[in-house]
Design a protein around this motif. Structure first.
Motif, PDB file in Angstrom:
ATOM      1  N   ALA A 141       0.830  -1.207   0.000  1.00  0.00           N
ATOM      2  CA  ALA A 141       0.000   0.000   0.000  1.00  0.00           C
ATOM      3  C   ALA A 141       0.864   1.255   0.000  1.00  0.00           C
ATOM      4  CB  ALA A 141      -0.938  -0.010   1.208  1.00  0.00           C
ATOM      5  N   ALA A 142       1.959   1.227   0.766  1.00  0.00           N
ATOM      6  CA  ALA A 142       2.855   2.376   0.815  1.00  0.00           C
ATOM      7  C   ALA A 142       3.561   2.576  -0.517  1.00  0.00           C
ATOM      8  CB  ALA A 142       3.876   2.192   1.939  1.00  0.00           C
ATOM      9  N   LEU A 143       3.880   1.492  -1.190  1.00  0.00           N
ATOM     10  CA  LEU A 143       4.544   1.592  -2.486  1.00  0.00           C
ATOM     11  C   LEU A 143       3.636   2.238  -3.523  1.00  0.00           C
ATOM     12  CD1 LEU A 143       6.999   0.781  -4.340  1.00  0.00           C
ATOM     13  CD2 LEU A 143       5.700  -1.282  -4.874  1.00  0.00           C
ATOM     14  N   VAL A 144       2.408   1.748  -3.651  1.00  0.00           N
ATOM     15  CA  VAL A 144       1.505   2.278  -4.674  1.00  0.00           C
ATOM     16  C   VAL A 144       1.007   3.670  -4.309  1.00  0.00           C
ATOM     17  CG1 VAL A 144       0.814  -0.033  -5.403  1.00  0.00           C
ATOM     18  CG2 VAL A 144      -0.548   1.176  -3.688  1.00  0.00           C
ATOM     19  N   ALA A 145       1.063   4.025  -3.018  1.00  0.00           N
ATOM     20  CA  ALA A 145       0.627   5.355  -2.597  1.00  0.00           C
ATOM     21  C   ALA A 145       1.649   6.418  -2.968  1.00  0.00           C
ATOM     22  CB  ALA A 145       0.373   5.379  -1.094  1.00  0.00           C
ATOM     23  N   HIS A 146       2.892   6.021  -3.130  1.00  0.00           N
ATOM     24  CA  HIS A 146       3.942   6.971  -3.513  1.00  0.00           C
ATOM     25  C   HIS A 146       3.766   7.335  -4.984  1.00  0.00           C
ATOM     26  CE1 HIS A 146       7.890   8.686  -4.316  1.00  0.00           C
ATOM     27  NE2 HIS A 146       8.162   8.649  -3.018  1.00  0.00           N
ATOM     28  N   GLY A 147       3.859   8.586  -5.302  1.00  0.00           N
ATOM     29  CA  GLY A 147       3.625   9.036  -6.670  1.00  0.00           C
ATOM     30  C   GLY A 147       4.525   8.412  -7.709  1.00  0.00           C
ATOM     31  N   ALA A 179      -2.358  -5.753  -4.966  1.00  0.00           N
ATOM     32  CA  ALA A 179      -2.662  -4.333  -4.734  1.00  0.00           C
ATOM     33  C   ALA A 179      -3.033  -3.603  -6.012  1.00  0.00           C
ATOM     34  CB  ALA A 179      -1.455  -3.655  -4.065  1.00  0.00           C
ATOM     35  N   ALA A 180      -3.538  -4.336  -6.992  1.00  0.00           N
ATOM     36  CA  ALA A 180      -3.775  -3.748  -8.317  1.00  0.00           C
ATOM     37  C   ALA A 180      -5.193  -3.196  -8.435  1.00  0.00           C
ATOM     38  CB  ALA A 180      -3.504  -4.780  -9.403  1.00  0.00           C
ATOM     39  N   THR A 181      -5.375  -1.963  -8.016  1.00  0.00           N
ATOM     40  CA  THR A 181      -6.621  -1.275  -8.308  1.00  0.00           C
ATOM     41  C   THR A 181      -6.622  -0.904  -9.792  1.00  0.00           C
ATOM     42  OG1 THR A 181      -5.662   0.890  -7.829  1.00  0.00           O
ATOM     43  CG2 THR A 181      -6.657  -0.310  -5.981  1.00  0.00           C
ATOM     44  N   ALA A 182      -7.745  -0.417 -10.281  1.00  0.00           N
ATOM     45  CA  ALA A 182      -7.817  -0.013 -11.686  1.00  0.00           C
ATOM     46  C   ALA A 182      -6.784   1.065 -11.992  1.00  0.00           C
ATOM     47  CB  ALA A 182      -9.221   0.491 -12.010  1.00  0.00           C
ATOM     48  N   ALA A 183      -6.586   1.981 -11.034  1.00  0.00           N
ATOM     49  CA  ALA A 183      -5.610   3.057 -11.233  1.00  0.00           C
ATOM     50  C   ALA A 183      -4.191   2.516 -11.290  1.00  0.00           C
ATOM     51  CB  ALA A 183      -5.746   4.086 -10.111  1.00  0.00           C
ATOM     52  N   VAL A 184      -3.888   1.549 -10.447  1.00  0.00           N
ATOM     53  CA  VAL A 184      -2.540   0.966 -10.435  1.00  0.00           C
ATOM     54  C   VAL A 184      -2.278   0.196 -11.726  1.00  0.00           C
ATOM     55  CG1 VAL A 184      -1.053  -0.746  -9.314  1.00  0.00           C
ATOM     56  CG2 VAL A 184      -2.364   0.871  -7.930  1.00  0.00           C
ATOM     57  N   VAL A 185      -3.253  -0.558 -12.185  1.00  0.00           N
ATOM     58  CA  VAL A 185      -3.106  -1.299 -13.440  1.00  0.00           C
ATOM     59  C   VAL A 185      -2.849  -0.338 -14.601  1.00  0.00           C
ATOM     60  CG1 VAL A 185      -4.334  -2.744 -15.117  1.00  0.00           C
ATOM     61  CG2 VAL A 185      -4.481  -3.257 -12.677  1.00  0.00           C
ATOM     62  N   GLN A 186      -3.571   0.762 -14.618  1.00  0.00           N
ATOM     63  CA  GLN A 186      -3.364   1.756 -15.670  1.00  0.00           C
ATOM     64  C   GLN A 186      -1.984   2.394 -15.550  1.00  0.00           C
ATOM     65  OE1 GLN A 186      -6.140   4.994 -15.583  1.00  0.00           O
ATOM     66  NE2 GLN A 186      -5.583   5.738 -17.610  1.00  0.00           N
ATOM     67  N   LEU A 219       2.068 -10.533 -16.383  1.00  0.00           N
ATOM     68  CA  LEU A 219       1.384 -10.094 -17.602  1.00  0.00           C
ATOM     69  C   LEU A 219       0.034 -10.786 -17.763  1.00  0.00           C
ATOM     70  CD1 LEU A 219       4.445 -10.055 -20.022  1.00  0.00           C
ATOM     71  CD2 LEU A 219       3.121  -8.057 -19.315  1.00  0.00           C
ATOM     72  N   ARG A 220      -0.059 -12.030 -17.336  1.00  0.00           N
ATOM     73  CA  ARG A 220      -1.319 -12.760 -17.441  1.00  0.00           C
ATOM     74  C   ARG A 220      -2.373 -12.238 -16.470  1.00  0.00           C
ATOM     75  NH1 ARG A 220       2.172 -17.363 -18.070  1.00  0.00           N
ATOM     76  NH2 ARG A 220       1.998 -17.849 -15.851  1.00  0.00           N
ATOM     77  N   LEU A 221      -1.924 -11.683 -15.338  1.00  0.00           N
ATOM     78  CA  LEU A 221      -2.866 -11.276 -14.297  1.00  0.00           C
ATOM     79  C   LEU A 221      -3.854 -10.216 -14.778  1.00  0.00           C
ATOM     80  CD1 LEU A 221      -0.485 -11.120 -11.192  1.00  0.00           C
ATOM     81  CD2 LEU A 221      -2.392 -12.703 -11.522  1.00  0.00           C
ATOM     82  N   HIS A 222      -3.383  -9.308 -15.633  1.00  0.00           N
ATOM     83  CA  HIS A 222      -4.242  -8.213 -16.088  1.00  0.00           C
ATOM     84  C   HIS A 222      -4.199  -8.096 -17.608  1.00  0.00           C
ATOM     85  CE1 HIS A 222      -4.748  -7.051 -11.919  1.00  0.00           C
ATOM     86  NE2 HIS A 222      -3.439  -7.145 -11.778  1.00  0.00           N
ATOM     87  N   ALA A 223      -4.268  -9.243 -18.247  1.00  0.00           N
ATOM     88  CA  ALA A 223      -4.171  -9.288 -19.703  1.00  0.00           C
ATOM     89  C   ALA A 223      -5.264  -8.464 -20.376  1.00  0.00           C
ATOM     90  CB  ALA A 223      -4.227 -10.742 -20.179  1.00  0.00           C
ATOM     91  N   ARG A 224      -6.462  -8.518 -19.857  1.00  0.00           N
ATOM     92  CA  ARG A 224      -7.576  -7.796 -20.477  1.00  0.00           C
ATOM     93  C   ARG A 224      -7.339  -6.285 -20.453  1.00  0.00           C
ATOM     94  NH1 ARG A 224     -12.122 -10.737 -21.556  1.00  0.00           N
ATOM     95  NH2 ARG A 224     -12.219 -12.843 -20.677  1.00  0.00           N
ATOM     96  N   ALA A 225      -6.799  -5.802 -19.349  1.00  0.00           N
ATOM     97  CA  ALA A 225      -6.575  -4.359 -19.222  1.00  0.00           C
ATOM     98  C   ALA A 225      -5.380  -3.892 -20.043  1.00  0.00           C
ATOM     99  CB  ALA A 225      -6.361  -3.997 -17.758  1.00  0.00           C
ATOM    100  N   TRP A 226      -4.395  -4.784 -20.231  1.00  0.00           N
ATOM    101  CA  TRP A 226      -3.146  -4.366 -20.887  1.00  0.00           C
ATOM    102  C   TRP A 226      -3.092  -4.721 -22.377  1.00  0.00           C
ATOM    103  CZ3 TRP A 226       0.022  -6.689 -16.292  1.00  0.00           C
ATOM    104  CH2 TRP A 226       0.020  -5.761 -15.227  1.00  0.00           C
ATOM    105  N   ARG A 227      -4.101  -5.402 -22.896  1.00  0.00           N
ATOM    106  CA  ARG A 227      -4.008  -5.881 -24.275  1.00  0.00           C
ATOM    107  C   ARG A 227      -3.917  -4.727 -25.270  1.00  0.00           C
ATOM    108  NH1 ARG A 227      -9.032  -9.301 -25.883  1.00  0.00           N
ATOM    109  NH2 ARG A 227      -7.892  -9.249 -27.836  1.00  0.00           N
ATOM    110  N   ASN A 228      -4.417  -3.544 -24.902  1.00  0.00           N
ATOM    111  CA  ASN A 228      -4.341  -2.381 -25.796  1.00  0.00           C
ATOM    112  C   ASN A 228      -3.271  -1.382 -25.367  1.00  0.00           C
ATOM    113  OD1 ASN A 228      -6.511  -3.227 -27.476  1.00  0.00           O
ATOM    114  ND2 ASN A 228      -7.966  -2.546 -25.901  1.00  0.00           N
TER     115      ASN A 228
END
Length: 263
Positions: A141-147, A179-186, A219-228
């Motif tokens: 959480a601390a890692l992803v909270a850092h800008g 810890a992959a929220t939609a924002a983190v995945v993006q 890469l497989r974990l969020h393939a749908r979000a990263w395919r584009n």
């Protein structure tokens, strides 16, 4: 005592008598304003923690982690910095100590140090300590909270050394899994992390098979979000994520495009 360069057996005899008193004395010295004293105390504490039993290590007071984080912030000296990193690595194999270090603010300090850049060995130690802290939910959480947290870890991939790449990929997999929220995945796509993972997945010479498999798994974990993702060539975007389902073909990925960095 630090200048005596005591052997492990001598250190063991010292801490067996009263390890709590030794640690308390070193913490008190670390809290002083004299940089030289603090540096010597850090080096001695690093030596002490290497010979401490697990039972004693897990009961270290919170002040130890607070002083290590403060020492890293203050940049007292290179020996003091490396000693503090060694202490963090040696003491955070256990969840309780990880949380103490995270609560002390160690995660943003380590990220800021990586942003400043350093020599290869120091970067490996920073990533090693950060990897340990990302072993708990509070650390991630601390890692992803850092800008710049996700971006700077991704930037270490294929840049410093094989060991640094392995640690960075481990952290990215942990973040992507837990810890992959939609924002983190993006963010992982926008900062070039996905591109770096593709490069690792296809690298047969620079990375170990274990590291390549971790990259493929991530890469497989969020393939749908990263395919584009813009870091993949158009013809590969159409195939993604089907290529990643079979790990034997994952190595054929070729990535292109600009790395969009937020650091």
């Amino acid at each position: 005592m630090c200048s005596l360069q005591l052997s492990e057996q001598c250190l063991l005899r010292v801490i067996e008598r009263d390890s709590e008193a030794v640690v308390d004395a070193l913490v008190a010295t670390l809290q002083r304003s004299n940089a030289k004293y603090r540096a010597h105390a850090a080096v001695f504490l690093a030596n002490v923690t290497t010979v401490m039993s697990p039972n004693r290590l897990v009961s270290l007071p919170e002040q130890v982690f607070g002083e290590m984080a403060q020492l890293l912030r203050d940049k007292v000296s290179n020996p003091a910095t490396k000693a503090a990193l060694h202490v963090l690595i040696a003491t955070t194999s256990w969840g309780r100590n990880r949380i103490k270090a995270v609560d002390a603010g160690a995660v943003p300090v380590l990220i800021d140090m990586l942003l400043d850049g350093s020599d290869r060995r120091s970067c490996e130690l920073m990533l090693g300590a950060l990897d340990r802290l990302c072993g708990c939910a509070e650390g991630r959480a601390a890692l992803v909270a850092h800008g710049a947290g996700v971006a700077v870890v991704g930037n270490m991939v294929l840049r410093v050394s094989d060991l640094a790449t392995d640690k960075a990929v481990r952290m990215l997999r942990s973040v992507a899994r837990h810890a992959a929220t939609a924002a983190v995945v993006q963010e992982m796509a926008q900062t070039g992390v996905v591109r770096k993972l593709c490069l690792v997945a296809e690298s047969a010479e620079q990375c170990s098979e274990r590291t390549r498999e971790r990259a493929r798994e991530t890469l497989r974990l969020h393939a749908r979000a990263w395919r584009n993702s813009p870091c993949l060539q158009p013809h590969l975007q159409a195939l993604y994520p089907s290529l990643l389902i079979n790990t034997t073909t994952a190595g054929k990925f070729v990535c292109s495009g600009e790395i969009h960095r937020s650091i």
